[in-house]
Design a protein around this motif. Structure first.
Motif, mmCIF file in Angstrom:
data_model
loop_
_atom_site.group_PDB
_atom_site.id
_atom_site.type_symbol
_atom_site.label_atom_id
_atom_site.label_comp_id
_atom_site.label_asym_id
_atom_site.label_seq_id
_atom_site.Cartn_x
_atom_site.Cartn_y
_atom_site.Cartn_z
ATOM 1 N N TRP A 202 -10.876 108.788 55.737
ATOM 2 C CA TRP A 202 -10.548 108.918 57.191
ATOM 3 C C TRP A 202 -9.576 110.127 57.519
ATOM 4 O O TRP A 202 -8.174 109.407 57.042
ATOM 5 C CB TRP A 202 -11.227 108.202 58.216
ATOM 6 C CG TRP A 202 -11.466 108.478 59.229
ATOM 7 C CD1 TRP A 202 -10.685 108.153 60.755
ATOM 8 C CD2 TRP A 202 -12.561 109.402 60.602
ATOM 9 N NE1 TRP A 202 -10.595 108.233 61.998
ATOM 10 C CE2 TRP A 202 -12.112 108.968 61.760
ATOM 11 C CE3 TRP A 202 -13.109 109.089 59.852
ATOM 12 C CZ2 TRP A 202 -12.282 109.378 62.617
ATOM 13 C CZ3 TRP A 202 -14.124 110.077 61.312
ATOM 14 C CH2 TRP A 202 -13.642 110.022 62.756
ATOM 15 N N MET A 203 -9.455 111.035 57.960
ATOM 16 C CA MET A 203 -8.006 111.541 57.887
ATOM 17 C C MET A 203 -7.916 111.107 59.829
ATOM 18 O O MET A 203 -7.941 111.536 60.930
ATOM 19 C CB MET A 203 -8.130 113.120 58.072
ATOM 20 C CG MET A 203 -6.388 114.047 58.293
ATOM 21 S SD MET A 203 -6.856 115.518 58.070
ATOM 22 C CE MET A 203 -7.030 115.404 56.684
ATOM 23 N N ALA A 204 -6.572 110.440 60.149
ATOM 24 C CA ALA A 204 -6.210 110.166 61.630
ATOM 25 C C ALA A 204 -5.182 111.705 62.246
ATOM 26 O O ALA A 204 -5.587 112.726 60.986
ATOM 27 C CB ALA A 204 -4.652 109.228 61.284
ATOM 28 N N ALA A 205 -5.824 111.661 63.360
ATOM 29 C CA ALA A 205 -5.782 112.680 64.220
ATOM 30 C C ALA A 205 -4.636 113.293 63.996
ATOM 31 O O ALA A 205 -3.303 112.977 63.608
ATOM 32 C CB ALA A 205 -6.102 112.726 65.456
ATOM 33 N N ARG A 206 -4.281 114.621 63.484
ATOM 34 C CA ARG A 206 -3.507 115.909 63.515
ATOM 35 C C ARG A 206 -3.093 116.686 64.357
ATOM 36 O O ARG A 206 -4.082 116.984 65.198
ATOM 37 C CB ARG A 206 -3.351 116.223 62.456
ATOM 38 C CG ARG A 206 -3.040 116.287 61.092
ATOM 39 C CD ARG A 206 -3.184 115.001 60.806
ATOM 40 N NE ARG A 206 -2.798 114.276 59.386
ATOM 41 C CZ ARG A 206 -3.301 113.045 58.460
ATOM 42 N NH1 ARG A 206 -4.008 112.895 58.466
ATOM 43 N NH2 ARG A 206 -3.166 113.462 57.558
ATOM 44 N N GLU A 207 -2.060 116.796 64.872
ATOM 45 C CA GLU A 207 -2.064 117.254 66.281
ATOM 46 C C GLU A 207 -2.247 118.669 66.370
ATOM 47 O O GLU A 207 -2.007 119.754 65.111
ATOM 48 C CB GLU A 207 -0.319 117.664 66.694
ATOM 49 C CG GLU A 207 0.185 118.495 67.729
ATOM 50 C CD GLU A 207 1.695 118.694 68.397
ATOM 51 O OE1 GLU A 207 2.357 118.744 69.108
ATOM 52 O OE2 GLU A 207 1.961 117.511 67.601
ATOM 53 N N GLY A 208 -2.713 119.978 67.473
ATOM 54 C CA GLY A 208 -3.532 120.902 67.240
ATOM 55 C C GLY A 208 -4.483 120.802 66.613
ATOM 56 O O GLY A 208 -5.193 122.804 66.284
ATOM 57 N N GLU A 209 -5.213 119.123 65.718
ATOM 58 C CA GLU A 209 -6.463 120.028 65.250
ATOM 59 C C GLU A 209 -7.629 118.874 65.984
ATOM 60 O O GLU A 209 -7.308 118.039 66.513
ATOM 61 C CB GLU A 209 -6.479 119.196 63.394
ATOM 62 C CG GLU A 209 -5.252 120.281 62.368
ATOM 63 C CD GLU A 209 -4.798 119.208 61.442
ATOM 64 O OE1 GLU A 209 -5.899 118.847 61.172
ATOM 65 O OE2 GLU A 209 -4.455 120.550 60.139
ATOM 66 N N PRO A 210 -8.737 119.569 65.378
ATOM 67 C CA PRO A 210 -9.382 118.696 66.266
ATOM 68 C C PRO A 210 -9.507 117.572 65.284
ATOM 69 O O PRO A 210 -9.587 117.332 64.059
ATOM 70 C CB PRO A 210 -11.246 119.355 65.359
ATOM 71 C CG PRO A 210 -10.642 120.696 64.061
ATOM 72 C CD PRO A 210 -9.412 120.732 64.297
ATOM 73 N N SER A 211 -10.207 116.207 66.194
ATOM 74 C CA SER A 211 -10.378 115.239 65.760
ATOM 75 C C SER A 211 -11.790 114.386 66.626
ATOM 76 O O SER A 211 -11.993 114.931 67.846
ATOM 77 C CB SER A 211 -9.179 114.318 66.106
ATOM 78 O OG SER A 211 -8.645 114.345 67.874
ATOM 79 N N TRP A 212 -12.330 112.963 66.220
ATOM 80 C CA TRP A 212 -13.048 112.233 67.283
ATOM 81 C C TRP A 212 -13.089 111.021 67.376
ATOM 82 O O TRP A 212 -12.283 111.073 66.201
ATOM 83 C CB TRP A 212 -14.263 112.610 66.443
ATOM 84 C CG TRP A 212 -14.829 114.299 66.417
ATOM 85 C CD1 TRP A 212 -15.733 114.836 67.651
ATOM 86 C CD2 TRP A 212 -14.872 115.683 65.525
ATOM 87 N NE1 TRP A 212 -16.234 116.240 67.013
ATOM 88 C CE2 TRP A 212 -15.484 116.569 65.883
ATOM 89 C CE3 TRP A 212 -13.481 116.276 64.302
ATOM 90 C CZ2 TRP A 212 -15.698 117.568 65.432
ATOM 91 C CZ3 TRP A 212 -13.895 116.993 63.776
ATOM 92 C CH2 TRP A 212 -14.120 117.806 64.574
ATOM 93 N N ASP A 213 -14.006 110.318 68.329
ATOM 94 C CA ASP A 213 -13.891 109.189 67.850
ATOM 95 C C ASP A 213 -14.107 108.417 67.142
ATOM 96 O O ASP A 213 -15.015 108.666 66.878
ATOM 97 C CB ASP A 213 -14.157 108.430 69.709
ATOM 98 C CG ASP A 213 -14.032 107.495 69.883
ATOM 99 O OD1 ASP A 213 -12.832 106.995 68.555
ATOM 100 O OD2 ASP A 213 -14.717 106.664 70.555
ATOM 101 N N GLY A 214 -13.373 107.795 66.529
ATOM 102 C CA GLY A 214 -13.718 106.945 64.974
ATOM 103 C C GLY A 214 -13.604 105.458 64.985
ATOM 104 O O GLY A 214 -14.028 104.306 64.161
ATOM 105 N N ALA A 215 -14.160 104.389 66.403
ATOM 106 C CA ALA A 215 -13.994 103.583 66.461
ATOM 107 C C ALA A 215 -13.439 102.848 66.138
ATOM 108 O O ALA A 215 -11.945 103.177 66.362
ATOM 109 C CB ALA A 215 -15.410 102.779 66.207
ATOM 110 N N SER A 216 -12.752 101.929 65.152
ATOM 111 C CA SER A 216 -12.188 100.637 64.833
ATOM 112 C C SER A 216 -11.138 101.897 63.604
ATOM 113 O O SER A 216 -9.941 101.376 63.497
ATOM 114 C CB SER A 216 -12.559 99.950 64.055
ATOM 115 O OG SER A 216 -13.223 100.042 62.863
ATOM 116 N N LEU A 217 -11.349 103.225 63.878
ATOM 117 C CA LEU A 217 -10.929 103.757 62.749
ATOM 118 C C LEU A 217 -9.592 104.609 63.783
ATOM 119 O O LEU A 217 -8.422 105.025 62.272
ATOM 120 C CB LEU A 217 -11.405 105.124 61.989
ATOM 121 C CG LEU A 217 -12.493 104.239 60.743
ATOM 122 C CD1 LEU A 217 -13.380 105.220 60.454
ATOM 123 C CD2 LEU A 217 -12.138 102.878 60.029
ATOM 124 N N GLY A 218 -9.797 104.497 64.970
ATOM 125 C CA GLY A 218 -8.952 105.495 65.678
ATOM 126 C C GLY A 218 -9.260 107.543 65.462
ATOM 127 O O GLY A 218 -10.578 107.334 64.562
#
Length: 409
Positions: A202-218
């Protein structure tokens, strides 16, 4: 996500045999004996530049697997993914100044068109990485609970040492794995990892890139390998018959995916056979998006090349072989297609019953398509030189070539 329409597979007299195929994990041929439903997972495209001849060769190989199984009167449960969010896709979208979602949708649609034209039988489940995220997150959380995953600066990594069977797919040593990891999307040199080979879950959200809610993963997005694991386990379960893809997927993708699944389930192996297609070269180098030395199926079609000739060009090489695409390869395939069509256009011909069995025998022997083509060539030559009396023979050949080789005459 929807797949593409299926072409009709003609029924043939008699029944096919069980498939013997090369298994990368054991290094030899294995005889597959699925139950009434054969299960196969083939890794799909990252849709930023589809579909080149290398892609087509891979999916053609696993289409033959489906056709051999269908000829044994089994049903086939085929699953394929689309990696519709990944670094290469995002990089291409940024380079071209387009929306990454629109780019993925455009190239996936083109891939569907190419697969339809080539008469590749579609998967029953065609799943994008994005739509699989709700099923991916719980698997990563479960790996953390099992002590098989750890956090590094917000990213979640899988510990390869948590799987006692790690390495059993590719059978490579640590040095070779590390080199391939660096070449194929891994980050073996990142400081802080427990093992250089540990892949990202799981890749933590990077600025300017798409991301999704990963519950306890962030917030973030999934790693490459866990995507396929989630889809395969959801639709096929453990111990399915064939895990397929190009030979460049044996490590790290299939190795890592197997370890993820085996730790999650406590079962071994993930697949009964790991089957890999060879690489196609152009001008002396492996055909790849990064090199830009590509021949696209869609461009060949726009140039007026019959898709049946493209398919015959692919079938002219054993699926495990590395080979080179040339103008001569295509010209030979076009000439062969012309000879075959001329042969079946006559009102009668020499008996084709033995030919059907020759094609079956060739394909069940590790998908030996070149041997199958040679058998049809011999029948076509007899058609030219002998006075045939079997009025049903041309129809039998037409149906056999369609059903077993996917070529429409």
């Amino acid at each position: 996500m929807h797949a593409w329409p299926a072409s009709e597979v003609p029924a043939l007299p008699g029944q096919g045999r069980d498939l013997r195929i090369h298994d990368t994990a054991t290094g030899g041929l294995v005889t597959l004996d699925p139950g009434p439903v054969a299960r196969i997972y083939v890794c799909g495209i990252t849709p930023y530049d589809a579909t080149h001849i290398g892609h087509a060769a891979t999916y053609n190989a696993f289409d033959l697997v489906q056709r051999v199984w269908l000829d044994t009167k089994r049903q086939v449960h085929y699953v394929q993914n689309v990696t519709d969010v990944d670094d290469p896709l995002l990089e291409r979208a940024e380079r071209d100044g387009v929306d990454w979602v629109a780019l993925a949708e455009k190239e996936t649609a083109l891939f569907r068109e190419d697969m339809t034209a080539l008469r590749i039988l579609p998967p029953q489940h065609y799943i994008g990485a994005v739509e699989a995220i709700p099923g991916i997150v719980p698997l990563v959380e479960r790996l953390r609970e099992l002590g098989a995953a750890y956090e590094l600066e917000g990213d979640i990594y899988f510990s390869v040492e948590s799987d006692a069977n790690f390495g059993s797919v590719s059978n490579l040593d640590a040095a070779a794995m590390r080199l391939l990891s660096a070449e194929r999307g891994g980050d073996p040199d990142r400081p802080g990892k427990k093992n250089p080979l540990d892949p990202m879950l799981w890749m933590a959200a990077r600025e300017g890139e798409p991301s999704w809610d990963g519950a306890s993963l962030g917030r973030g997005r999934p790693g490459w390998h866990i995507e396929c694991v989630a889809i395969a386990l959801d639709h096929l379960g453990m111990g399915f018959d064939v895990q397929g893809g190009g030979s460049d997927l044996a490590f790290p993708h299939h190795e890592m995916g197997a370890s993820h699944a085996q730790v999650l389930t406590g079962e071994f192996p993930m697949a009964k056979a790991y089957v890999h297609a060879g690489m196609v070269a152009l001008h002396g180098a492996k055909m790849s998006k990064s090199k830009g030395n590509l021949v696209f199926v869609s461009q060949l079609r726009r140039d007026g090349v019959d898709p049946a000739a493209i398919r015959l060009a692919l079938l002219g090489h054993h699926y495990r072989a590395d080979w080179e695409w040339t103008d001569e390869v295509l010209q030979d395939a076009m000439a062969r297609l012309g000879r075959w069509r001329a042969a079946v256009s006559r009102p009668d011909g020499p008996s084709a019953d033995a030919l059907v069995e020759e094609i079956r025998e060739a394909l069940t022997n590790d998908l030996d398509a070149p041997a199958a083509l040679a058998a049809v060539d011999r029948w076509a030559e007899r058609q030219e030189t002998e006075d045939g009396t079997d009025t049903g023979a041309p129809g039998v050949v037409t149906r056999a070539v369609d059903a077993l080789l996917g070529v429409a005459l």
